[in-house]
Structures are given as C-alpha cells and as structure tokens.
Motif scaffolding. Sequence first.
Motif, PDB file in Angstrom:
ATOM      1  N   THR A  40      -4.838   2.842   2.270  1.00 45.67           N
ATOM      2  CA  THR A  40      -5.350   2.546   3.833  1.00 45.67           C
ATOM      3  C   THR A  40      -4.128   1.975   4.508  1.00 45.67           C
ATOM      4  OG1 THR A  40      -6.070   0.321   2.944  1.00 45.67           O
ATOM      5  CG2 THR A  40      -7.799   1.985   2.873  1.00 45.67           C
ATOM      6  N   VAL A  41      -4.551   1.848   5.912  1.00 51.47           N
ATOM      7  CA  VAL A  41      -3.657   1.433   6.858  1.00 51.47           C
ATOM      8  C   VAL A  41      -4.104   0.593   7.859  1.00 51.47           C
ATOM      9  CG1 VAL A  41      -1.629   1.781   8.812  1.00 51.47           C
ATOM     10  CG2 VAL A  41      -1.816   3.216   6.635  1.00 51.47           C
ATOM     11  N   SER A  44      -5.976   1.657  11.331  1.00 49.42           N
ATOM     12  CA  SER A  44      -5.768   2.668  11.336  1.00 49.42           C
ATOM     13  C   SER A  44      -6.686   3.547  10.302  1.00 49.42           C
ATOM     14  CB  SER A  44      -4.422   3.240  11.565  1.00 49.42           C
ATOM     15  OG  SER A  44      -3.634   2.970  12.369  1.00 49.42           O
ATOM     16  N   PRO A  45      -7.958   3.606  10.517  1.00 50.02           N
ATOM     17  CA  PRO A  45      -8.826   4.205   9.625  1.00 50.02           C
ATOM     18  C   PRO A  45      -8.572   5.493   9.340  1.00 50.02           C
ATOM     19  CG  PRO A  45     -10.135   3.381  11.407  1.00 50.02           C
ATOM     20  CD  PRO A  45      -8.977   2.829  11.658  1.00 50.02           C
ATOM     21  N   ASP A  46      -8.218   6.324  10.330  1.00 55.76           N
ATOM     22  CA  ASP A  46      -8.084   7.903  10.214  1.00 55.76           C
ATOM     23  C   ASP A  46      -6.806   8.042   9.364  1.00 55.76           C
ATOM     24  OD1 ASP A  46      -6.450   6.487  12.346  1.00 55.76           O
ATOM     25  OD2 ASP A  46      -5.830   8.418  13.043  1.00 55.76           O
ATOM     26  N   LEU A  47      -6.029   7.036   8.972  1.00 64.02           N
ATOM     27  CA  LEU A  47      -4.807   7.426   7.933  1.00 64.02           C
ATOM     28  C   LEU A  47      -5.199   7.006   6.409  1.00 64.02           C
ATOM     29  CD1 LEU A  47      -1.907   5.722   9.886  1.00 64.02           C
ATOM     30  CD2 LEU A  47      -2.461   8.229   9.887  1.00 64.02           C
ATOM     31  N   VAL A  96       0.380  -1.287   5.143  1.00 69.52           N
ATOM     32  CA  VAL A  96      -0.144  -0.228   4.070  1.00 69.52           C
ATOM     33  C   VAL A  96      -0.529  -0.826   2.970  1.00 69.52           C
ATOM     34  CG1 VAL A  96       0.332   1.733   2.789  1.00 69.52           C
ATOM     35  CG2 VAL A  96       1.589   1.739   4.985  1.00 69.52           C
ATOM     36  N   ASN A  97      -1.741  -0.441   2.348  1.00 66.28           N
ATOM     37  CA  ASN A  97      -2.132  -0.897   1.068  1.00 66.28           C
ATOM     38  C   ASN A  97      -2.583   0.195   0.238  1.00 66.28           C
ATOM     39  OD1 ASN A  97      -5.169  -1.781  -0.590  1.00 66.28           O
ATOM     40  ND2 ASN A  97      -3.442  -3.368  -0.634  1.00 66.28           N
ATOM     41  N   LEU A  98      -2.053   0.100  -0.969  1.00 65.11           N
ATOM     42  CA  LEU A  98      -2.385   1.173  -2.075  1.00 65.11           C
ATOM     43  C   LEU A  98      -2.827   0.727  -3.254  1.00 65.11           C
ATOM     44  CD1 LEU A  98       1.031   3.130  -2.265  1.00 65.11           C
ATOM     45  CD2 LEU A  98      -0.762   3.874  -1.035  1.00 65.11           C
ATOM     46  N   LEU A  99      -4.116   1.409  -3.668  1.00 63.68           N
ATOM     47  CA  LEU A  99      -4.648   0.824  -4.718  1.00 63.68           C
ATOM     48  C   LEU A  99      -4.921   1.923  -5.709  1.00 63.68           C
ATOM     49  CD1 LEU A  99      -6.909  -1.238  -6.286  1.00 63.68           C
ATOM     50  CD2 LEU A  99      -8.789  -0.187  -4.925  1.00 63.68           C
TER      51      LEU A  99
END
Length: 266
Positions: A40-41, A44-47, A96-99
């Motif tokens: 997720t960004v 910017s939910p479209d990303l 940027v967040n990565l899970l």
Amino acid sequence: MKRLIKFMLVWLAAASLGLAAGGAQAADVLLGPGDVVKATVYGSPDLAVETRVSERGTLTFPLLGEVQVGGLSTQQAEKKIGGLLEKGGYLKKAQVNLLITTLASQQVSVLGQVNKPGRYPVDGPRKVLDLLALAGGIGPEGGDMVTLVRNRSGQTTRETLDVVDMVRKGELNRDYEVAGGDIIFVERAPKAYITGEVQRPGPFRIERAMTVQQAVSAGGGLTIRGTQRGLQIARRDPSGGQRTIEAKADDLVQIDDVIIVPESWF
C-alpha cells in the motif's frame, strides 16, 4: 522423567517462540521467491496491490513494472519502491508499506520423529527449539539427538544437538539459530532387545547409561523360571559380526544388543 523433560522442552520452546514472535519485526525477514506481499502507498489507494515474488526475485508494482526485491528486508524493499516512485516523478513523497501475507521462501524442514513433520516459516530470529515447538515436539519414538543441516554461502554443515541434555542443564546458549532452507531431523531413539525368560520380550528403548538390570526391568522382570545367573549379550562387533558375551547386571547396554535371560534349572 524422560516424558517430563520432553514436555518441559516443548513448553519452554513454545514460550520462547511467543516472546520472539512479539519482538521480531518485518525488517528481520528477507524476501524471496514465492513470498506474497500486500503493498500500500499512503494517500494513493490506486497503487495498492497484492503480488508474489517471482523466481527471479522480482515483484510487479503499479507504474514501475518489475522491481528487484529478492534478498531485501521488507523495510529495504519499501524504501526502494518509494525511491523509484519519487525518482519517476509519480509521487513527491512516497510512503510505502509492505506486509508479507505468505512467507514461502524462508522455511525450515522439520523431519523425523516429531509429532507434526513438515515445513515451517521462519519469520524472524528462530532456533532449533522454536521449530521443534512448531512441529508439536519430539514424538514418543524420538531420541534425544537432533541433527541440523545448514547451508551458508554454498557450504553445507551438519550440527548435532542433544536437546534433552541442553534443557536439563539449562544451557540454552547451546541452541543453534536456523534460517530458510535448513533441515532439522530428529533421530529415532536407540533400541536394544531382550529375549528369554522375561515377561515382555522384544525391543526396548535405551535410556541414558542404561544397565542390563534396568533392561530386565524394561522387559517386565523375570518370569517364574527366569534367573539373572548366566545372563548373556549378543553384540555386534566393529566388523559387523556378532559375538555372545557373558553379562553382569551393572553392564551398560549398547545399541542393538540382544540380552538373553536364561531359564533357571533349580
């Protein structure tokens, strides 16, 4: 006593696993092929995207295409993707967040005499006891010795760990850290055999420093016709042959010994 030690081993490992899980951060995990991440960004939910890391160590990200992330921690990958978004002029400041939703690359195989053999994810600092706890602990046929096969920088090493002795003495610093691709193998407990005038002839588990007298007890004791006079052991020699020797009650039992209990003639 043996069962109590193994219960304590599993309990202690589970407790340490819970503590480690609480302290392990996503930054400890290195991304690899097969891992699935949800990205997720901020703003910017479209990303937003959920994607799998390819065999080449890349993931597909909106606007950027393929991004090389193999071998990076999630924190490093976040910074890399954010930097590429900013460098490409897509965002002025990219958060940027990565899970990781599926951890497939960092797995350890736990095999042999455990209650739940299989492959288990390593999502942070883990040791052999932690993985044994995940595998349900050592099974009833399991021995004290655990083998750890590790591959580091192309070099394969083999370590042997006496887990029961380690826990009994409280020397947990003897435990080994594990990483993805490692193999943990729990050996079957060593056995010997008893035959002749005992209540339960057949195989039995060899305990530490077990004597012939204790082996007779493991066989249920003598029958009414049995005697400990003239006990014999059929034992394999280094060449693979077998020889029969006289045995005393305090002699130590060895792996694959066959203890022969004679019949009393008086």
